[in-house]
Design a protein around this motif. Structure first.
Motif, PDB file in Angstrom:
ATOM      1  N   VAL A  25       0.869  -1.183   0.000  1.00  0.00           N
ATOM      2  CA  VAL A  25       0.000   0.000   0.000  1.00  0.00           C
ATOM      3  C   VAL A  25       0.900   1.226   0.000  1.00  0.00           C
ATOM      4  N   GLU A  26       0.676   2.087  -0.983  1.00  0.00           N
ATOM      5  CA  GLU A  26       1.418   3.339  -1.057  1.00  0.00           C
ATOM      6  C   GLU A  26       0.453   4.478  -0.788  1.00  0.00           C
ATOM      7  N   VAL A  27       0.887   5.451  -0.009  1.00  0.00           N
ATOM      8  CA  VAL A  27       0.059   6.608   0.300  1.00  0.00           C
ATOM      9  C   VAL A  27       0.659   7.816  -0.395  1.00  0.00           C
ATOM     10  N   GLU A  28      -0.171   8.550  -1.095  1.00  0.00           N
ATOM     11  CA  GLU A  28       0.279   9.764  -1.767  1.00  0.00           C
ATOM     12  C   GLU A  28      -0.600  10.912  -1.273  1.00  0.00           C
ATOM     13  N   ASP A  29       0.022  11.861  -0.611  1.00  0.00           N
ATOM     14  CA  ASP A  29      -0.701  13.027  -0.089  1.00  0.00           C
ATOM     15  C   ASP A  29      -0.828  14.030  -1.233  1.00  0.00           C
ATOM     16  N   ARG A  66      -3.649  19.467   0.534  1.00  0.00           N
ATOM     17  CA  ARG A  66      -4.018  19.742   1.930  1.00  0.00           C
ATOM     18  C   ARG A  66      -4.822  21.026   1.943  1.00  0.00           C
ATOM     19  N   ARG A  81      -0.688   7.124 -12.474  1.00  0.00           N
ATOM     20  CA  ARG A  81      -0.374   5.994 -11.579  1.00  0.00           C
ATOM     21  C   ARG A  81      -0.945   4.685 -12.114  1.00  0.00           C
ATOM     22  N   VAL A  83      -7.056   2.382  -6.695  1.00  0.00           N
ATOM     23  CA  VAL A  83      -6.891   3.722  -6.132  1.00  0.00           C
ATOM     24  C   VAL A  83      -8.015   3.961  -5.136  1.00  0.00           C
ATOM     25  N   ALA A  97      -9.367   7.322  -3.237  1.00  0.00           N
ATOM     26  CA  ALA A  97      -9.244   8.770  -3.039  1.00  0.00           C
ATOM     27  C   ALA A  97     -10.122   9.143  -1.861  1.00  0.00           C
ATOM     28  N   LYS A  98      -9.526   9.744  -0.851  1.00  0.00           N
ATOM     29  CA  LYS A  98     -10.239  10.084   0.371  1.00  0.00           C
ATOM     30  C   LYS A  98     -10.157  11.578   0.592  1.00  0.00           C
TER      31      LYS A  98
END
Length: 54
Positions: free
Chosen positions: A8-12, A15, A36, A44, A46-47
């Motif tokens: 699992v990769e997290v991409e910010d 903000r 990606r 994916v 998206a949150k």
């Protein structure tokens, strides 16, 4: 999840408070997802947070 082999990769991405997101932000997110996916990722999520508490 380490035992499953799932990575699992997290991409910010941004903000900003939700009410501050623009269509340009959403288009940029769609572009990022497209890139990606082209790199071979399987999914994916998206949150978006909420600025209700602010």
């Amino acid at each position: 999840m380490a035992d499953t082999g799932i990575v699992v990769e997290v991409e910010d991405f941004r903000r900003k408070p939700g009410a501050s997101l623009t269509f340009d932000d959403l288009h940029a997110l769609a572009d990022t997802v497209r890139i990606r996916c082209g790199e071979g990722i399987d999914g994916v999520v998206a949150k978006q947070g909420t600025d209700t508490i602010e």
